[in-house]
Design an enzyme around this catalytic site. Structure first.
Site, short mmCIF file in Angstrom:
data_model
loop_
_atom_site.label_atom_id
_atom_site.label_comp_id
_atom_site.label_asym_id
_atom_site.label_seq_id
_atom_site.Cartn_x
_atom_site.Cartn_y
_atom_site.Cartn_z
N SER A 65 21.25 50.98 23.09
CA SER A 65 20.80 50.35 24.82
C SER A 65 21.66 48.52 25.12
O SER A 65 21.00 48.00 24.31
CB SER A 65 19.60 50.63 24.95
OG SER A 65 19.28 50.52 26.58
N TYR A 110 10.26 50.32 24.17
CA TYR A 110 11.06 50.84 24.05
C TYR A 110 12.39 49.68 23.52
O TYR A 110 13.52 49.72 22.35
CB TYR A 110 12.15 50.90 24.94
CG TYR A 110 13.06 51.86 25.20
CD1 TYR A 110 13.54 53.17 24.75
CD2 TYR A 110 14.37 51.42 25.89
CE1 TYR A 110 14.66 53.43 24.01
CE2 TYR A 110 15.54 52.01 25.67
CZ TYR A 110 15.89 52.57 25.04
OH TYR A 110 17.40 53.61 25.25
#
Length: 245
Positions: free
Chosen positions: A139, A152
């Site tokens: 990501s 995250y």
């Protein structure tokens, strides 16, 4: 370069929706035989019906090491080899660190980081034999952390660190390691956020731009996998044009 994966075997985790589903379909269209794994195996059956090529459906929980080993073993038993692992299973449970529900932290670390590590560990002997590839779906949060995405981002930074070590260990043996870092993609990912304020923020942000589609990321994966053997596309950062950070 050719856009064909004819005769290759690809295992995709987290294939029941979003990027995993789109990638499984893309590699199937390119001629690969595909093993698809997810916890929601019922959704995989629909995917198998939609895919043009041969698909093996696997009920897979990446947080369970035995489940991961069984999925790899079943893939080898069915297809006789493994040429690419696409580590896509992931959860994004964004939230502030103060007063966090730390069980969500555990779930993210176990799914995003440990899960992808378990899959690499189980698949690697077969990928060394085939001079195959590992695709790690990371990501933009694996490059830059921000408020409400601490854990995250930590899992995605971890994937980058693990992937670079892996690359150094196996690249001279012909195994290519590919890290794909998408920005905002239109998937279910943000819908799992339990904090209503953070979920609303994510929704507003997504609505402010032309988000990427899962197929856009699948195209990037296909590009990397279909390069000549001496070409390793180690990293692909892919954001919506409208995304500033």
């Amino acid at each position: 370069m050719s856009n064909t994966l004819e005769g290759k075997v690809v295992l995709v985790t987290g294939a029941s929706s979003g990027i995993g589903q789109a990638t499984a379909l893309a590699v199937s269209k390119a001629g690969a035989r595909v093993a698809v794994g997810a916890r929601r195996a019922d959704r995989l059956k629909t995917l198998a019906e939609d895919a043009p090529g041969e698909v093996l459906v696997l009920e897979l929980d990446v947080t369970d090491r035995q489940s991961v080993q069984d999925a790899v073993a079943a893939t080898i038993e069915r297809f006789g080899a493994l040429d690419a692992l696409v580590n896509n299973a992931g959860v994004m449970l964004s939230g502030m660190i103060l007063d966090a529900d730390t069980t969500e932290w555990t779930r993210m670390v176990e799914t995003n980081l440990l899960g992808s590590m378990y899959a690499v560990h189980a698949a690697l002997p077969h990928l060394l034999a085939s001079k195959g590839a590992v695709v790690q779906i990371s990501s933009t949060s694996g490059r830059a952390s921000s408020a409400a995405s601490g854990v995250y981002a930590a899992t995605k930074f971890g994937i980058t660190a693990f992937s670079e070590a892996l690359r150094q260990e196996v690249t001279t043996q012909g195994v290519r390691v590919i890290v794909v870092e998408p920005g905002f993609v239109s998937t279910e990912l943000a819908s799992h956020i339990t904090d209503p304020d953070i979920q609303a923020m994510a929704k507003t942000m997504a609505e402010s731009m032309r988000t990427l589609q899962p197929e856009d990321i699948a195209g990037a994966v296909l590009y990397a996998l279909t390069q000549p053997e001496h070409v390793a596309v180690n990293e692909i950062l892919i954001r919506p044009t409208d995304q500033t950070r």
